[in-house]
Write a protein that holds these residues in place. Structure first.
Motif, PDB file in Angstrom:
ATOM      1  N   THR A 119      17.231 -14.024   9.542  1.00 48.04           N
ATOM      2  CA  THR A 119      17.480 -15.451   9.707  1.00 48.04           C
ATOM      3  C   THR A 119      16.140 -16.176   9.727  1.00 48.04           C
ATOM      4  O   THR A 119      15.239 -15.794  10.478  1.00 48.04           O
ATOM      5  CB  THR A 119      18.235 -15.735  11.025  1.00 48.04           C
ATOM      6  N   VAL A 120      16.020 -17.199   8.889  1.00 46.33           N
ATOM      7  CA  VAL A 120      14.786 -17.976   8.809  1.00 46.33           C
ATOM      8  C   VAL A 120      15.117 -19.443   9.072  1.00 46.33           C
ATOM      9  O   VAL A 120      16.039 -19.999   8.462  1.00 46.33           O
ATOM     10  CB  VAL A 120      14.114 -17.848   7.423  1.00 46.33           C
ATOM     11  N   LYS A 121      14.362 -20.056   9.974  1.00 41.21           N
ATOM     12  CA  LYS A 121      14.516 -21.479  10.275  1.00 41.21           C
ATOM     13  C   LYS A 121      13.194 -22.170   9.967  1.00 41.21           C
ATOM     14  O   LYS A 121      12.152 -21.809  10.530  1.00 41.21           O
ATOM     15  CB  LYS A 121      14.898 -21.678  11.742  1.00 41.21           C
ATOM     16  N   VAL A 122      13.250 -23.161   9.063  1.00 41.47           N
ATOM     17  CA  VAL A 122      12.031 -23.804   8.575  1.00 41.47           C
ATOM     18  C   VAL A 122      12.128 -25.314   8.775  1.00 41.47           C
ATOM     19  O   VAL A 122      13.149 -25.924   8.430  1.00 41.47           O
ATOM     20  CB  VAL A 122      11.817 -23.496   7.069  1.00 41.47           C
ATOM     21  N   PRO A 123      11.083 -25.947   9.320  1.00 43.53           N
ATOM     22  CA  PRO A 123      11.147 -27.390   9.542  1.00 43.53           C
ATOM     23  C   PRO A 123      10.945 -28.208   8.270  1.00 43.53           C
ATOM     24  O   PRO A 123      10.401 -27.720   7.275  1.00 43.53           O
ATOM     25  CB  PRO A 123       9.981 -27.638  10.512  1.00 43.53           C
ATOM     26  N   ALA A 124      11.361 -29.459   8.342  1.00 42.14           N
ATOM     27  CA  ALA A 124      11.021 -30.440   7.320  1.00 42.14           C
ATOM     28  C   ALA A 124       9.550 -30.784   7.451  1.00 42.14           C
ATOM     29  O   ALA A 124       8.847 -30.299   8.354  1.00 42.14           O
ATOM     30  CB  ALA A 124      11.884 -31.693   7.499  1.00 42.14           C
ATOM     31  N   SER A 125       9.065 -31.624   6.556  1.00 38.97           N
ATOM     32  CA  SER A 125       7.674 -32.058   6.652  1.00 38.97           C
ATOM     33  C   SER A 125       7.521 -33.414   5.996  1.00 38.97           C
ATOM     34  O   SER A 125       8.324 -33.820   5.154  1.00 38.97           O
ATOM     35  CB  SER A 125       6.731 -31.047   5.985  1.00 38.97           C
ATOM     36  N   THR A 126       6.481 -34.124   6.408  1.00 39.55           N
ATOM     37  CA  THR A 126       6.053 -35.322   5.692  1.00 39.55           C
ATOM     38  C   THR A 126       4.635 -35.060   5.231  1.00 39.55           C
ATOM     39  O   THR A 126       3.816 -34.504   5.972  1.00 39.55           O
ATOM     40  CB  THR A 126       6.132 -36.584   6.570  1.00 39.55           C
ATOM     41  N   ALA A 127       4.344 -35.400   3.991  1.00 37.74           N
ATOM     42  CA  ALA A 127       3.024 -35.128   3.430  1.00 37.74           C
ATOM     43  C   ALA A 127       2.513 -36.365   2.697  1.00 37.74           C
ATOM     44  O   ALA A 127       3.142 -37.422   2.735  1.00 37.74           O
ATOM     45  CB  ALA A 127       3.085 -33.922   2.503  1.00 37.74           C
ATOM     46  N   ASN A 128       1.353 -36.207   2.027  1.00 44.07           N
ATOM     47  CA  ASN A 128       0.668 -37.377   1.450  1.00 44.07           C
ATOM     48  C   ASN A 128       0.452 -38.420   2.541  1.00 44.07           C
ATOM     49  O   ASN A 128       0.659 -39.614   2.328  1.00 44.07           O
ATOM     50  CB  ASN A 128       1.480 -38.026   0.328  1.00 44.07           C
ATOM     51  N   THR A 136      21.443 -26.917   6.121  1.00 40.29           N
ATOM     52  CA  THR A 136      20.274 -27.789   6.230  1.00 40.29           C
ATOM     53  C   THR A 136      20.645 -29.168   6.762  1.00 40.29           C
ATOM     54  O   THR A 136      21.784 -29.618   6.610  1.00 40.29           O
ATOM     55  CB  THR A 136      19.591 -27.941   4.853  1.00 40.29           C
ATOM     56  N   ASP A 137      19.672 -29.824   7.390  1.00 39.87           N
ATOM     57  CA  ASP A 137      19.807 -31.253   7.668  1.00 39.87           C
ATOM     58  C   ASP A 137      18.622 -32.016   7.069  1.00 39.87           C
ATOM     59  O   ASP A 137      18.349 -33.150   7.428  1.00 39.87           O
ATOM     60  CB  ASP A 137      19.966 -31.548   9.164  1.00 39.87           C
ATOM     61  N   ILE A 138      17.919 -31.348   6.121  1.00 35.50           N
ATOM     62  CA  ILE A 138      16.820 -31.982   5.396  1.00 35.50           C
ATOM     63  C   ILE A 138      17.379 -32.522   4.083  1.00 35.50           C
ATOM     64  O   ILE A 138      17.816 -31.749   3.227  1.00 35.50           O
ATOM     65  CB  ILE A 138      15.686 -30.988   5.094  1.00 35.50           C
ATOM     66  N   PRO A 139      17.403 -33.831   3.889  1.00 35.00           N
ATOM     67  CA  PRO A 139      17.965 -34.372   2.649  1.00 35.00           C
ATOM     68  C   PRO A 139      17.079 -34.061   1.444  1.00 35.00           C
ATOM     69  O   PRO A 139      15.847 -34.029   1.558  1.00 35.00           O
ATOM     70  CB  PRO A 139      18.020 -35.881   2.918  1.00 35.00           C
ATOM     71  N   GLY A 140      17.707 -33.800   0.300  1.00 35.49           N
ATOM     72  CA  GLY A 140      16.959 -33.467  -0.904  1.00 35.49           C
ATOM     73  C   GLY A 140      16.409 -34.700  -1.612  1.00 35.49           C
ATOM     74  O   GLY A 140      16.993 -35.775  -1.549  1.00 35.49           O
ATOM     75  N   SER A 141      15.263 -34.534  -2.271  1.00 34.43           N
ATOM     76  CA  SER A 141      14.630 -35.585  -3.085  1.00 34.43           C
ATOM     77  C   SER A 141      14.439 -36.877  -2.310  1.00 34.43           C
ATOM     78  O   SER A 141      14.659 -37.974  -2.829  1.00 34.43           O
ATOM     79  CB  SER A 141      15.471 -35.850  -4.348  1.00 34.43           C
ATOM     80  N   ARG A 142      14.013 -36.746  -1.050  1.00 34.58           N
ATOM     81  CA  ARG A 142      13.792 -37.933  -0.217  1.00 34.58           C
ATOM     82  C   ARG A 142      12.379 -37.980   0.358  1.00 34.58           C
ATOM     83  O   ARG A 142      12.060 -38.863   1.130  1.00 34.58           O
ATOM     84  CB  ARG A 142      14.787 -37.963   0.958  1.00 34.58           C
ATOM     85  N   GLY A 143      11.525 -37.020   0.016  1.00 37.68           N
ATOM     86  CA  GLY A 143      10.170 -37.044   0.531  1.00 37.68           C
ATOM     87  C   GLY A 143      10.005 -36.418   1.896  1.00 37.68           C
ATOM     88  O   GLY A 143       9.063 -36.740   2.622  1.00 37.68           O
ATOM     89  N   GLY A 193      10.161 -32.853   2.295  1.00 37.41           N
ATOM     90  CA  GLY A 193       9.815 -31.447   2.160  1.00 37.41           C
ATOM     91  C   GLY A 193      10.968 -30.502   1.944  1.00 37.41           C
ATOM     92  O   GLY A 193      10.855 -29.316   2.264  1.00 37.41           O
ATOM     93  N   SER A 194      12.075 -30.984   1.373  1.00 39.14           N
ATOM     94  CA  SER A 194      13.224 -30.090   1.180  1.00 39.14           C
ATOM     95  C   SER A 194      12.878 -28.935   0.234  1.00 39.14           C
ATOM     96  O   SER A 194      13.288 -27.794   0.470  1.00 39.14           O
ATOM     97  CB  SER A 194      14.426 -30.870   0.639  1.00 39.14           C
TER      98      SER A 194
END
Length: 299
Positions: A4-13, A82-89, A91-92
């Motif tokens: 089981t792998v749990k990975v956080p979202a991220s904000t970059a730039n 997931t609760d990280i939305p795709g193509s939203r900036g 880090g999905s």
């Protein structure tokens, strides 16, 4: 075997820190990979459609690590939530790649080091600014040299919160990158470098009072903001409500504000900015994730 792998979202730039600065955020992709009598992938919460195998970045990341070890892909059941939305900036893509390389490495009894995994994930993503905070959490400064990713991790100021205003439309990274000018003046580049260095110093010291000037981007934001209806209203509303700084998250279209107080007021103001542009949005108040990818292996 079950991993089981749990990975956080991220904000970059982050503001002036294009393609090198990022922060892990408290939204997550969780993937379970376990022995099975056939290969299958199950998409649960957070996915509005099944993802084709050749577009599934978890599979891409895991396959790369198995291939690096000289192994074929095992017969497994992969379950993704997931609760990280795709193509939203947020880090999905990077979170899926990181989950894949970490899960495969766990299946291989940790054959490769974390540094090797991060470099492989960065090569798939094309740049390390999202990959590194997804992998190790915290505020990260990263670069690539001869296909090797190097990074530093800093634990952000404990009072800092990240308010994300996520509009109900996507902005593909390829489109966001296509509008960036090819050439810049020496003055622009020097000023951008000064601000990026100042930003790292401010975050490393915990002195966040001057993040507004340090995060002002002269290169990507002027070119991209027209691709994000509501940009001016959302960012100016955030600042007027008490945010320290406000900017595009990653390649967009999510807009993010850093703040330590008036969090609910800032969130409401950012939502209103999108509403005034006749755009529905989801606004969340997030913390920095300081752990990064977490792997649990059951034999």
């Amino acid at each position: 075997m079950k991993v089981t792998v749990k990975v956080p979202a991220s904000t970059a730039n982050i503001g002036s820190g294009i393609d090198c600065l990022g922060v892990g955020l408290s939204k997550y992709l969780t993937v379970v990979m376990e022995d099975n009598d056939k290969f299958e992938i199950i998409f649960k919460q957070g996915f509005n459609r099944d993802i084709l195998l050749d577009e599934n970045l978890f599979y891409t990341g895991a396959k790369r690590i198995f291939a690096k070890a000289g192994r074929g892909f095992p017969l497994v059941k992969i379950t993704m939530v997931t609760d990280i939305p795709g193509s939203r900036g947020l880090g999905s893509s990077a979170s899926a790649i990181v989950a894949g390389v970490y899960a495969a490495n766990a299946y291989l009894n940790d054959l490769f080091t974390e540094a090797e995994l991060i470099s492989e994930a960065s090569l798939i993503e094309g740049h390390p600014d999202n990959v590194v905070p997804c992998a190790v959490g915290g505020f990260t400064i990263s670069m690539m040299d001869n296909d090797v990713t190097h990074y530093h991790k800093i634990v952000p100021n404990r009072d800092l919160r990240f308010i994300t205003a996520i509009p109900d439309y996507e902005l593909p990274t390829k489109l966001a990158r296509s509008v960036i000018p090819k050439e810049f003046s020496r003055t622009t580049l020097v000023t951008q470098l000064q601000r990026a260095c100042f930003l790292v110093g401010a975050l490393a010291s915990g002195d966040i009072r001057q993040l507004e000037i340090a995060t002002q981007d002269l290169i990507f934001t002027p070119a991209r903001k027209d691709l994000i209806p509501g940009f001016d209203a959302v960012t100016s509303n955030a600042m007027a409500a008490g945010a320290i700084c406000s900017m595009i998250s990653g390649a967009g279209p999510t807009l993010i504000a850093f703040a330590t107080h008036n969090l609910d007021c800032i969130a409401a103001a950012m939502r209103q900015g999108f509403t005034d542009a006749q755009i529905n949005s989801t606004v969340e108040i997030l913390r920095a994730d300081t752990k990064g990818a977490v792997v649990i292996t059951e034999i």
